[in-house]
Design a protein around this motif. Structure first.
Motif, PDB file in Angstrom:
ATOM      1  N   GLN A  51      26.531  26.690 -14.217  1.00 10.49           N
ATOM      2  CA  GLN A  51      26.588  28.146 -14.215  1.00 10.49           C
ATOM      3  C   GLN A  51      26.902  28.616 -12.799  1.00 10.49           C
ATOM      4  OE1 GLN A  51      22.838  29.778 -15.412  1.00 10.49           O
ATOM      5  NE2 GLN A  51      21.760  29.164 -13.559  1.00 10.49           N
ATOM      6  N   SER A  63      25.245  25.726 -10.132  1.00 12.53           N
ATOM      7  CA  SER A  63      24.067  24.906 -10.413  1.00 12.53           C
ATOM      8  C   SER A  63      24.207  24.313 -11.807  1.00 12.53           C
ATOM      9  CB  SER A  63      22.782  25.740 -10.310  1.00 12.53           C
ATOM     10  OG  SER A  63      22.807  26.798 -11.259  1.00 12.53           O
ATOM     11  N   THR A  64      23.515  23.208 -12.052  1.00 16.32           N
ATOM     12  CA  THR A  64      23.587  22.547 -13.357  1.00 16.32           C
ATOM     13  C   THR A  64      22.520  23.117 -14.285  1.00 16.32           C
ATOM     14  OG1 THR A  64      22.126  20.796 -12.565  1.00 16.32           O
ATOM     15  CG2 THR A  64      24.494  20.400 -12.404  1.00 16.32           C
ATOM     16  N   THR A  65      22.907  23.348 -15.524  1.00 16.11           N
ATOM     17  CA  THR A  65      21.944  23.808 -16.538  1.00 16.11           C
ATOM     18  C   THR A  65      21.656  22.714 -17.556  1.00 16.11           C
ATOM     19  OG1 THR A  65      23.744  24.712 -17.893  1.00 16.11           O
ATOM     20  CG2 THR A  65      22.710  26.191 -16.300  1.00 16.11           C
TER      21      THR A  65
END
Length: 393
Positions: A51, A63-65
């Protein structure tokens, strides 16, 4: 018992998930040594959802979700060699990791959390580059420009849209925005370019306002006769004020802020100046003052990451007497004596200041290529491609 002796990234791709974010896909072949003479190739596949948000510092941040790694085992070295002998071709389709295999042991050595931490580390450099987007770029020694994201990007099937607010900082103080800035919506574009910048009329007007605020356009011109001698009797009443020949000087400054007009296919700059006619340097003595209104065409282009701006020939000019210590002076005489000096001098000074251009929003190490400038009413579109410059060292 197993060692990884090679890593080869086979595929890396990024796709858009409308209204959600981005999906990062990585396929890598890991060479695994299982015995002194035996090695296997294990395909590591990673899917990670990303995101893009606006962090508290005002920067865009990835950042990773979600993160999901999987492994599949391909042929061993001996199997591949036998396949070449039997079928005349190398390689085979990957197959799921069987229990108890070397790849299963490898999977145990590479737990999901650790792999996903490594994926997060991949975002460090992109986030550094995104942070550089909001850096203060120099306009003049005492003026900088900054681009600040207004919100998180909007992600659709067409691409990623980011709204930026342009702020000019003069002597450490941000120039105030207009009370009711004209709303601007990025027009839809069918361009295949990597990036399309949309700049409103307000962007260009703010740029010239910032330059005018720091006095970048203030100038002193010397008016001489056609034969090179100073014009000390301009107008004739001036001659009685001085005992000797002295060159006539024009000191020019803005009496109100310049503004830019964008129409289909053209850009124009409106200037509102005051020209003081006088003698003496550094002790300047004003004899008369004129209001000068002029209009010039603007030429726009892109070089590297800068918008290059230059003023074309002055299109029209109006002079009117504002104040005089030598009595009334006919407008026709003012135009005859001062229009050539003002037209040439102002144009030369403007282009000297504008020659540095203005930094456009960009991330570090990226430059714009194949850029074109399309001028529409009230906005300018700049479709371009991006090229990543190699890092020094």
């Amino acid at each position: 018992r197993n060692q990884i002796d090679s890593v080869k990234v086979v595929d890396l791709s990024l796709s858009l998930i409308p209204d959600a974010g981005l999906r990062l896909s990585i396929d890598a072949d890991l060479g695994v040594v299982t015995a002194p003479s035996t090695s296997k190739v294990v395909r590591l596949s990673i899917l990670a959802d990303l995101q893009v948000e606006r962090n508290p510092e005002g920067n865009l941040e990835l950042s990773t979700t979600a993160c999901k790694p999987t492994m599949e085992e391909t042929q061993s070295t001996e199997e591949a060699e036998r396949a070449v002998q039997l079928r005349g071709t190398a390689g085979a389709a990957a197959r799921p990791v069987p229990p108890g295999s070397a790849a299963a042991s490898l999977a145990a050595l590479l737990p999901v959390p650790q792999i996903c931490v490594e994926v997060s580390r991949l975002l460090i450099l992109p986030n550094e580059q995104l942070a550089s987007l909001t850096a203060q770029f120099p306009v003049t020694p005492s003026c900088q420009v900054r681009y600040v994201p207004l919100a998180a990007p909007v992600i659709s099937e067409q691409g990623v849209t980011v709204s930026l607010q342009t702020t000019f900082v003069v002597a450490g103080v941000a120039l105030p925005l207009p009370a009711s800035p004209t709303p601007f919506t990025m027009p839809e574009s069918a361009s295949a370019a990597h990036l399309t910048l949309a700049l409103s009329t307000h962007f260009y007007t703010s740029f010239f306002f910032a330059l005018e605020t720091v006095g970048a356009f203030n100038m002193t011109l010397m008016r001489r006769s056609r034969h090179g001698a100073p014009l000390t009797t301009v107008p004739p009443q001036m001659g009685s004020l001085f005992q000797e020949d002295r060159p006539v000087l024009l000191r020019v400054a803005f009496r109100s802020s310049p503004w830019v007009v964008l129409e289909e296919g053209s850009a124009a700059l409106k200037l509102f100046l005051t020209a003081h006619v006088g003698v003496g340097s550094p002790d300047f003595q004003s004899i008369l003052s004129m209001n000068v209104d002029m209009s010039a065409g603007l030429l726009l282009s892109v070089a590297d990451v800068r918008m290059m701006v230059s003023a074309a020939a002055i299109e029209d000019m109006e002079l009117s007497l504002a104040a005089s210590d030598v009595g009334p002076v006919p407008a026709a005489l003012l135009e005859e004596l001062f229009v050539p000096a003002l037209r040439d001098g102002v144009l030369a000074r403007m282009n000297e200041v504008l020659s540095e251009g203005i930094y456009l929003p960009h991330a570090s190490n990226f430059v714009y290529t194949d850029a074109s400038v399309v001028i529409h009413k009230d906005y300018v579109l700049i479709p371009c491609n991006l090229r990543l410059q190699p890092r020094s060292g």
